[in-house]
Design a protein around this motif. Sequence first.
Motif: not given
Length: 379
Positions: A168-169, A133-140
Amino acid sequence: MKFNTKTIHGGQKPDPAYGAVMPPIYQTSTYVQTTPGGHKGFAYSRSHNPTRQALENAFASLENGAFGLAFGSGMAAIDAVMKILKPGDEVICTNDLYGGTYRLFTKIFEGFGIKFHFVDMQKASNIEGFINEQTKLIWVETPTNPMLNIIDIVAIAKIAKQHIVLLAVDNTFATPYLQQPLDLGADIVMHSATKYLGGHSDLVMGALIVKDKALADQLYFIQNASGAICGPQDAFLALRGIKTLHVRMQRHCENGKAVAEFLNTHPKVEKVYWPGFENHPNHDIAKAQMSGFGGMVSFVAKGNNYDEAIKFVENLKVFTLAESLGGVESLCGHPASMTHASIPKEEREKIGVVDSLIRLSVGIEDEADLIKDLSQALG
C-alpha cells in the motif's frame, strides 16, 4: 484519455435524471424500493450514494485503478486497510511516517495483536530482513511526511510480489498528477483527499484505489460494515476540487521549486528537504517515478533552536500557521509540536524531525509574495 482530461471527465457521465454536468448532491439517507430489494442500485446511503459513487469513479480514473472508495477521513481509509489483517499479522512500515498513521498503528492496532516494523526504506533491500510468514502488508509513504524521503516503489513492489505481500502506498504528497503507484506495482493507493485532491481546505476525506476486484470487495465490505463514509456534500466538493487538480499542481510545483531554492541559499537556513535537489537522497528515483517534485518543502534553521522556530512560524504573514497541507493557500507547520507530536521525541529525532524543523505546504499565490514573507520571518 490524458491526465488533464481525466481530472474533468474521468469516470464521469452526465446525471441520468436531468443531464446535469456536475453530479448533484444526493442529500438522502434512503431510496424508494418497488419491492423488497427492488431498487435502482441504491438502497441506503451508507452502502451507496450517487454523489459518492461519482467521486469514487473519479478516484479510480485518476490513479489508473478499477475501483475507488471514499471515506470520512484519510485515517478512516487507513483503518479500513488495517482491518484486512488479523491478530498475529505483521506490517512493515516506512519509519518516516505521518504522526497520525504512527498513532493508529501503535496505539490501536498493536493492541489487537498486529506487529509493526518501522524501517528506513530509502534502500529497498532494508525490508528483506523483516519479512517472514506473518508479513501481510508493506506500508509506504513517498515522498514521506515531513522529511520528503523518496522510496523506490518499483523495487519495493518487486520484493512484495516475491513474498506474496500486499503493498500500500500513501500518495497524498505526490498526488496522481505526479505519481501513480498502481502502475508501479502497488496493490493499494491511499490518499488523504483532504489535501491536494480536495485542494481548498474545505473538507476532510480519505480515498483508497485498487485494481484487483477481490481486494476491492474486501474493502467495500469493510467500508459498508464499519460505516466510515464521507457525506454527499463533501463528495461534491472533492469532485469540484479534482477538476482543477492539474492546474493547481503545476503552480504548486513551480512555487515549491522557487521556495526551496530561496531557502537553500539563505544564510540562516541549515538544511532544506526537497526531492528536486540533485543532492537529495534518491533524487534519481524521484525523477524516474514522479513527473515533478511537488509543493512540499521542509527545512531546518541554523542553530536548531526550538524557540526561534516557534518565533519564525508565528511571524509569517502570507503563510498560515495551521495543520494540514495541499490547499491553494500556503500553510506552515511545526511537525514536532503539531503533526508529529504523537511520536515520542527520541523516535522523532532519529528520523530528522528535530525541534527546529519547519514544514511548508507551498500554495498557488504569487511566488514573489511567498519569498518576501519567508525572508521577513527569517529576518
